[in-house]
Scaffold this motif. Structure first.
Motif, PDB file in Angstrom:
ATOM      1  N   GLY A 131       0.795  -1.227   0.000  1.00 41.91           N
ATOM      2  CA  GLY A 131       0.000   0.000   0.000  1.00 41.91           C
ATOM      3  C   GLY A 131       0.822   1.269   0.000  1.00 41.91           C
ATOM      4  N   THR A 132       0.539   2.132   0.963  1.00 42.07           N
ATOM      5  CA  THR A 132       1.156   3.456   1.005  1.00 42.07           C
ATOM      6  C   THR A 132       2.526   3.466   1.670  1.00 42.07           C
ATOM      7  N   GLY A 133       3.016   2.300   2.099  1.00 40.95           N
ATOM      8  CA  GLY A 133       4.386   2.224   2.591  1.00 40.95           C
ATOM      9  C   GLY A 133       4.561   2.291   4.085  1.00 40.95           C
ATOM     10  N   ASN A 134       3.569   1.831   4.845  1.00 38.97           N
ATOM     11  CA  ASN A 134       3.689   1.858   6.308  1.00 38.97           C
ATOM     12  C   ASN A 134       4.953   1.167   6.804  1.00 38.97           C
ATOM     13  N   PHE A 135       5.339   0.095   6.133  1.00 34.63           N
ATOM     14  CA  PHE A 135       6.566  -0.603   6.503  1.00 34.63           C
ATOM     15  C   PHE A 135       7.665  -0.386   5.466  1.00 34.63           C
ATOM     16  N   ALA A 136       7.290  -0.230   4.213  1.00 35.34           N
ATOM     17  CA  ALA A 136       8.292  -0.110   3.149  1.00 35.34           C
ATOM     18  C   ALA A 136       9.200   1.092   3.337  1.00 35.34           C
ATOM     19  N   VAL A 137       8.627   2.227   3.685  1.00 31.76           N
ATOM     20  CA  VAL A 137       9.437   3.440   3.836  1.00 31.76           C
ATOM     21  C   VAL A 137      10.387   3.332   5.031  1.00 31.76           C
ATOM     22  N   PRO A 138       9.928   2.892   6.218  1.00 31.69           N
ATOM     23  CA  PRO A 138      10.880   2.695   7.318  1.00 31.69           C
ATOM     24  C   PRO A 138      11.963   1.665   7.008  1.00 31.69           C
TER      25      PRO A 138
ATOM     26  N   GLY B  83      18.176   1.508   4.901  1.00 29.78           N
ATOM     27  CA  GLY B  83      19.165   1.359   3.842  1.00 29.78           C
ATOM     28  C   GLY B  83      18.893   0.250   2.851  1.00 29.78           C
ATOM     29  N   HIS B  84      17.766  -0.447   2.999  1.00 28.63           N
ATOM     30  CA  HIS B  84      17.464  -1.581   2.131  1.00 28.63           C
ATOM     31  C   HIS B  84      16.669  -1.156   0.896  1.00 28.63           C
ATOM     32  N   ARG B  85      16.726  -1.976  -0.145  1.00 23.49           N
ATOM     33  CA  ARG B  85      15.942  -1.761  -1.362  1.00 23.49           C
ATOM     34  C   ARG B  85      14.596  -2.466  -1.195  1.00 23.49           C
ATOM     35  N   VAL B  86      13.500  -1.742  -1.427  1.00 20.15           N
ATOM     36  CA  VAL B  86      12.173  -2.294  -1.206  1.00 20.15           C
ATOM     37  C   VAL B  86      11.329  -2.192  -2.476  1.00 20.15           C
TER      38      VAL B  86
ATOM     39  N   GLY C   4      13.016  10.926   1.658  1.00 25.23           N
ATOM     40  CA  GLY C   4      14.363  10.916   1.086  1.00 25.23           C
ATOM     41  C   GLY C   4      14.852   9.535   0.687  1.00 25.23           C
ATOM     42  N   VAL C   5      13.912   8.599   0.446  1.00 31.38           N
ATOM     43  CA  VAL C   5      14.312   7.232   0.097  1.00 31.38           C
ATOM     44  C   VAL C   5      13.712   6.783  -1.232  1.00 31.38           C
ATOM     45  N   ALA C   6      13.350   7.740  -2.082  1.00 32.69           N
ATOM     46  CA  ALA C   6      12.711   7.400  -3.350  1.00 32.69           C
ATOM     47  C   ALA C   6      13.574   6.491  -4.215  1.00 32.69           C
ATOM     48  N   ASP C   7      14.891   6.617  -4.069  1.00 33.19           N
ATOM     49  CA  ASP C   7      15.794   5.799  -4.880  1.00 33.19           C
ATOM     50  C   ASP C   7      15.862   4.358  -4.393  1.00 33.19           C
ATOM     51  N   ARG C   8      15.303   4.089  -3.213  1.00 38.01           N
ATOM     52  CA  ARG C   8      15.342   2.728  -2.672  1.00 38.01           C
ATOM     53  C   ARG C   8      13.965   2.067  -2.614  1.00 38.01           C
ATOM     54  N   VAL C   9      12.951   2.737  -3.112  1.00 37.82           N
ATOM     55  CA  VAL C   9      11.588   2.184  -3.094  1.00 37.82           C
ATOM     56  C   VAL C   9      11.044   2.123  -4.518  1.00 37.82           C
ATOM     57  N   ARG C  10      10.603   0.930  -4.919  1.00 39.25           N
ATOM     58  CA  ARG C  10      10.037   0.744  -6.252  1.00 39.25           C
ATOM     59  C   ARG C  10       8.580   0.321  -6.117  1.00 39.25           C
TER      60      ARG C  10
ATOM     61  N   GLY D 130      13.991 -13.820  -5.705  1.00 36.77           N
ATOM     62  CA  GLY D 130      14.902 -12.692  -5.798  1.00 36.77           C
ATOM     63  C   GLY D 130      15.034 -11.829  -4.562  1.00 36.77           C
ATOM     64  N   TYR D 131      14.451 -12.276  -3.436  1.00 33.94           N
ATOM     65  CA  TYR D 131      14.390 -11.378  -2.282  1.00 33.94           C
ATOM     66  C   TYR D 131      14.884 -12.039  -0.998  1.00 33.94           C
ATOM     67  N   ASP D 132      15.550 -11.222  -0.187  1.00 34.01           N
ATOM     68  CA  ASP D 132      16.047 -11.701   1.096  1.00 34.01           C
ATOM     69  C   ASP D 132      14.934 -11.796   2.133  1.00 34.01           C
ATOM     70  N   THR D 133      13.994 -10.888   2.046  1.00 36.98           N
ATOM     71  CA  THR D 133      12.874 -10.838   2.985  1.00 36.98           C
ATOM     72  C   THR D 133      11.604 -10.478   2.231  1.00 36.98           C
ATOM     73  N   VAL D 134      10.515 -11.146   2.568  1.00 35.81           N
ATOM     74  CA  VAL D 134       9.219 -10.844   1.968  1.00 35.81           C
ATOM     75  C   VAL D 134       8.231 -10.504   3.068  1.00 35.81           C
ATOM     76  N   LEU D 135       7.562  -9.367   2.912  1.00 36.96           N
ATOM     77  CA  LEU D 135       6.493  -8.959   3.808  1.00 36.96           C
ATOM     78  C   LEU D 135       5.161  -9.281   3.138  1.00 36.96           C
TER      79      LEU D 135
END
Length: 251
Positions: A44-51, A56-59, A80-86, A103-108
């Motif tokens: 969704g809107t990134g409740n967990f993705a942005v934190p 420092g992780h790619r999400v 300030g993390v737009a480059d790490r969130v797709r 392809g992923y180390d962790t899946v939410l």
């Protein structure tokens, strides 16, 4: 919406966030890489993705709602993390139409199983997105919490309906299509071959305590947060939690 790092939102997210953050730290140590690849299905809107991106992780966030994804991109830019969130439009059923398998180390997989037609397939797809060694964070609506909430509101017939309904629904007006017990969730995860590491009850008390009490009583929020954290690990409280969180790993 607020993110897990903000105090008021913490009443709903603190338990999951702390467990997830610790799991990410363990995965960093295990892989020897400071930057992990994280998939957030139904994010969704990134409740967990942005934190997570702030760590420092790619999400990669997969969600069927273009409006949610637009809000996610704006939120990531503000943080300030737009480059790490797709942001990718898609759903759990057609997950590999839009992301890489394995392809992923962790899946939410948070707030997804309630809405998919086949929860077992939803879990399998989430697991299949993991690398040979990876971590699954699964969050879903708990049956007992809904029964308790309806009963405390005086809706006893609806509470009984939720308790006896195979999907855990209290009636036609119920906005949640499906709820789970802790045993049901762990069975879904174990069936994929992952080892369940921990089960936590989420929002055991937070949804039942009057908001005015938390907002006005000095120290109440901090005390409630500590109570939620203590109760989350106790199996006795899993049966009355609004949500259930399962952490599983593939070694």
């Amino acid at each position: 919406m607020s993110d897990p790092l903000r105090p008021r939102a913490s009443l709903r997210t603190a338990v999951v966030w702390e467990v997830l953050k610790d799991a990410l730290e363990r995965r960093v140590k295990a892989t020897g890489r400071d930057v992990l690849d994280v998939l957030d299905t139904g994010g969704g809107t990134g409740n967990f993705a942005v934190p997570v991106a702030r760590l420092g992780h790619r999400v990669t966030v997969v969600d069927p709602s273009p409006n949610a994804l637009f809000a996610l991109e704006r939120r990531a830019a503000e943080a300030g993390v737009a480059d790490r969130v797709r942001a990718v439009q898609g759903d759990a059923h057609g997950l590999f139409d839009v992301v890489e398998r394995g392809g992923y180390d962790t899946v939410l997989c948070h707030g997804v199983l309630e809405y998919v037609d086949d929860p077992a397939e939803g879990v399998r797809n989430a697991v299949d997105a993991l690398r040979p060694a990876g971590t699954l964070s699964l969050l879903a609506a708990g049956l007992g919490g809904a029964v308790l909430a309806r009963a405390l509101a005086g809706h006893f017939t609806e509470a009984r309906q939720a308790l006896t309904d195979p999907a855990g629904r209290w009636g036609e007006g119920d906005p949640v299509p499906r709820r789970f017990t802790a045993d049901q969730l762990t069975e879904l995860v174990s069936a994929t071959g992952l080892e369940v590491g921990a089960v936590h009850g989420v929002r055991v008390f937070a949804d039942l305590v009057p908001g005015v009490l938390v907002d006005t009583e000095p120290g109440a929020m901090e005390a409630l947060l500590k109570l939620e954290a203590a109760a989350a690990e106790q199996p006795a409280f899993h049966s009355v939690a609004t949500q259930l969180h399962v952490l599983a790993e593939r070694d």
